[in-house]
Structure formats: structure tokens, C-alpha cells
Design an enzyme around this catalytic site. Structure first.
Site, PDB file in Angstrom:
ATOM      1  N   LYS A   1       0.839  -1.198   0.000  1.00 36.16           N
ATOM      2  CA  LYS A   1       0.000   0.000   0.000  1.00 36.16           C
ATOM      3  C   LYS A   1       0.871   1.244   0.000  1.00 36.16           C
ATOM      4  O   LYS A   1       1.904   1.298   0.689  1.00 36.16           O
ATOM      5  CB  LYS A   1      -0.895   0.016   1.242  1.00 36.16           C
ATOM      6  CG  LYS A   1      -1.819  -1.177   1.342  1.00 36.16           C
ATOM      7  CD  LYS A   1      -2.852  -1.176   0.251  1.00 36.16           C
ATOM      8  CE  LYS A   1      -3.855  -2.303   0.439  1.00 36.16           C
ATOM      9  NZ  LYS A   1      -4.849  -2.319  -0.660  1.00 36.16           N
TER      10      LYS A   1
ATOM     11  N   HIS B   1      -9.824  -9.179  -7.267  1.00 36.66           N
ATOM     12  CA  HIS B   1      -9.456  -8.546  -5.992  1.00 36.66           C
ATOM     13  C   HIS B   1      -9.655  -9.484  -4.801  1.00 36.66           C
ATOM     14  O   HIS B   1     -10.493 -10.374  -4.834  1.00 36.66           O
ATOM     15  CB  HIS B   1     -10.352  -7.309  -5.840  1.00 36.66           C
ATOM     16  CG  HIS B   1     -10.498  -6.786  -4.438  1.00 36.66           C
ATOM     17  ND1 HIS B   1     -11.616  -7.014  -3.662  1.00 36.66           N
ATOM     18  CD2 HIS B   1      -9.679  -6.040  -3.683  1.00 36.66           C
ATOM     19  CE1 HIS B   1     -11.471  -6.396  -2.507  1.00 36.66           C
ATOM     20  NE2 HIS B   1     -10.305  -5.806  -2.482  1.00 36.66           N
TER      21      HIS B   1
HETATM   22 MG    MG Z   1      -6.676  -2.713  -4.207  1.00 38.45          MG
END
Ligand code: MG
Length: 384
Positions: free
Chosen positions: A179, A319
């Protein structure tokens, strides 16, 4: 063959991790069980567990979708097995087109349980049923996988990030996603460099998810300029899921791969992405999540739609890292399966009979989705 009972309960996914858009302290998921009387074949229970990131759908399931499913007189298909399409059609009766949102996740988790039952009645893992039904009996013999992690933590630092990624490469993962986007671009670059220091400096082994942090095309260009030198595997979700103009401006500007679609929930939303998003079929990745998009019935049509639009199956990378996505990737020969690789996270890892090595996972032979051989999920699901 008919459904005799449906149960649902919300389950806490509370976790200290966060990304650029949300934290997970109050995150929940729906756990569901569907009991089917399959006549002389016996009674079977199928399970579903929501994808991560959109909360439990208890109200929608209790008020609309479970009653419609339970009222269905017959779920047997022409081949004598359970046909999830019949259940899907019953759930979607009297639902207007559009406005997919949370409804798509509520239907998706029930659809997951129907596929689990269908495969259990056949005594076979789900990937095989999907392969027969939607992929002319083809499937991956080894499933390409990548590890997702590298979230932000309240006491996290770059050494902890390096340590986490080292743990994933030790588990057999070759590609890792982290992230970024919670801080400024300088902070992003230090995270990327920390990750690359554990990946032999090879940017093709690292993907970066910014969880919609960019508001304008200018933001995306600054990000692309900052990330370009690293040669990343892909940049994920640059802007708002519906901002196709922003996405197209970025794909016009940036040569590298873009991945997106996890927050689009239907075939029609995927159609808009493919037509207006400027995605390139030779490199960009479509991450629509079957569990959030009305389940496998709709997702199989999404895969067909994408193929017709010249996005090959290799560009479909669902996902979330749940077990339904694993079966979809295996049985439909898709690009890769995302694995939530942190071992203590409830959705983390795969079924116990699956081994990961050299960036690939073996095929599970557990009948159904295989929740019973995923100890953390089974601990919750068996309470239903
Ligand atoms: Mg994502």
C-alpha cells in the site's frame, strides 16, 4: 432439490491495518450457510464468506435475498446437479438494473454458498466445475499467485515493512503488493525502496496500490513521474472507481501497467470501464471481484465480456484473496490470484492442501470451495 435453510451472521474483521482510503477497525463480513436437500444424494451445506472491504450485508440478505432464494421450489439443473443460475435468477427478481452497490455483495456471498453446495454434491473442487462450465475443461495446473500486504500500521516503520515482505518471499511468493498513498510521494518512494531492497531491486516483482488517492489528472501524473523509475509491476486504483476520464488521462501518460476495477460491481460497470477507461489489453489488469459483483454467475459473464473486448483472461486478476477468487482464477485460467498473505488475518492464506512455491499455488482437491480446510475461516463458519 431445494434449499431448506439459510443462515447469516456478521463477523468482525477488525484489524489495526489501514490503506490510503480506510482503516479496518470496524470492518465486518457476512458469513452464510445454505442447507440443501438433494434427495437421494443427501443433505449438503454450502458456505459463503464476504470479500474484504465493504462490510457485512446482514440486512439485505435477511430482508430480500435469503427469502427469495428459500422460496425457490427447485434448484436442480438439467444435468441433475444444483444450478446456481436458478438461485441467482430468483435473488435478482424485481431488482431494477443499475445501483449495484452493496446489493451486489449480498447476492455475491449467497451465490458463493450455492457454488460450494453445487461442487460438494458433485464431490469435486469448485475450480473443476467452473472449468467444465465456463472454460471448455481448461484450467491452470499451477495457479499464478501474488502476495498482498504492506499495509500501514499504527506502529509500523520501514523495517517492519521489509520484515513483512521477507516473510512473504520466505513463504514462496515471487510478486508482492504493498500500500502507498497515505502520506506524500516522498513517503511512498521510501516505502517502495524499502520493499525493493527485499526483492533484489526488481520492480517487476512489486505492485503498488494507492486506493484511489488521486483526485485530479495532475495528481496521477505526479505519481506516475515519481513511480516510473522503479519499473513497477503495476499501479493499482489511481483514482475514484468511476472517474474514467482521470484513468484514461493516466493511461495516455504512463507506459506502465495500471490495475483497477475492485470497486466496480457488475457487468455494466465493467463495460463502462473497458469502453471509457482507456485500459490497454496488452498490459492493464481488471480486478473486478466475483464476491462483490453478484457472484460467479455474473463474473463468468464479465470474463466473457472482457474477452470479447480483447482483454484476454490473463488480464483478469480478481481482488481480495478470498477462496472463491482462487477457484475462479484456477478454473477460468485467469491472470493471477491475490493472496492476503499475512498468516494471522482471517482471510489469509489458502486451503490446507494447497502449497505455494515459486509464485504458484497447487490445485486444491477439497470438494467445494474448501472452507473446511481453511482453519481460520472454518472456525467461524462452523458456528453457523
Ligand atoms: Mg486494491
Amino acid at each position: 432439490m431445494r434449499i431448506i435453510e439459510i443462515r447469516e451472521k456478521p463477523v468482525s474483521l477488525s484489524d489495526p491495518m489501514s490503506n490510503a482510503a480506510i482503516n479496518f477497525q470496524e470492518m465486518t463480513a457476512s458469513a452464510v450457510a445454505i442447507v440443501v436437500d438433494a434427495g437421494h444424494k443427501g443433505t449438503f451445506t454450502g458456505y459463503g464468506f464476504s470479500s474484504v472491504g465493504r462490510y457485512a450485508q446482514s440486512g439485505l440478505i435477511a430482508e430480500r435475498f435469503a427469502p427469495r432464494l428459500k422460496a425457490l421450489e427447485e434448484v436442480e439443473g438439467a444435468d441433475g446437479g444444483l444450478d446456481p443460475v436458478r438461485g441467482w435468477a430468483a435473488m435478482m427478481a424485481n431488482e431494477k438494473p443499475g445501483g449495484d452497490g452493496d446489493r451486489a455483495g449480498a447476492v455475491g456471498v449467497l451465490d458463493m454458498a450455492l457454488w460450494d453446495v453445487a461442487a460438494k454434491i458433485e464431490g469435486t473442487p469448485l475450480w473443476r466445475i467452473l472449468s467444465e462450465r465456463y472454460n471448455e475443461d481448461r484450467h491452470h495446473d499451477l495457479v499464478p499467485v501474488y502476495a498482498t500486504g504492506g499495509h500501514y500500521y499504527p506502529d509500523g516503520d520501514l523495517e517492519a515493512l521489509r520484515e513483512e515482505i521477507r516473510g512473504y518471499t520466505d513463504q514462496g511468493y515471487e510478486r508482492i503488493k504493498i500500500k502507498c498513498g497515505q502520506g506524500d510521494l516522498a513517503d511512498d518512494c521510501s516505502r517502495i525502496e524499502a520493499a525493493l531492497s527485499v526483492l533484489d531491486g526488481d520492480g517487476s516483482r512489486l505492485a503498488v496500490d494507492v486506493n484511489c488517492m488521486c483526485s485530479t489528472s495532475g495528481d496521477t501524473q505526479e505519481m506516475a513521474d515519481a513511480y516510473s523509475p522503479y519499473g513497477l509491476s503495476w499501479i493499482e486504483e489511481p483514482g475514484h472507481p468511476h472517474d474514467f476520464e482521470l484513468l484514461k488521462a493516466l493511461t495516455d501518460y504512463y507506459e506502465g501497467a495500471i490495475a483497477t476495477g475492485e470497486n466496480l460491481f457488475s457487468m455494466s460497470e465493467t463495460y463502462n470501464l473497458l469502453i471509457y477507461g482507456g485500459l490497454r489489453g496488452d498490459r492493464d489488469l481488471i480486478q473486478v471481484d466475483p464476491a462483490l459483483s453478484y457472484g460467479m454467475v455474473e463474473y463468468a459473464n464479465i470474463v466473457k465480456l472482457s474477452e470479447a473486448g480483447e482483454w484476454p483472461r490473463s488480464q483478469m486478476v480478481p481482488h481480495a484473496g478470498h477462496l472463491l477468487a482462487y477457484h475462479a482464477v484456477a478454473g477460468l485460467s485467469l491472470g493471477a490470484h491475490e493472496i492476503a498473505a499475512r498468516p494471522d488475518f482471517i482471510l489469509g492464506g489458502l486451503q490446507e492442501d494447497v502449497r505455494v512455491a515459486d509464485g504458484h499455488a497447487t490445485l486444491s482437491q477439497t470438494p467445494g470451495v474448501g472452507f473446511e480446510s481453511h482453519p481460520k475461516l472454518w472456525k467461524v463458519l462452523q458456528t453457523l
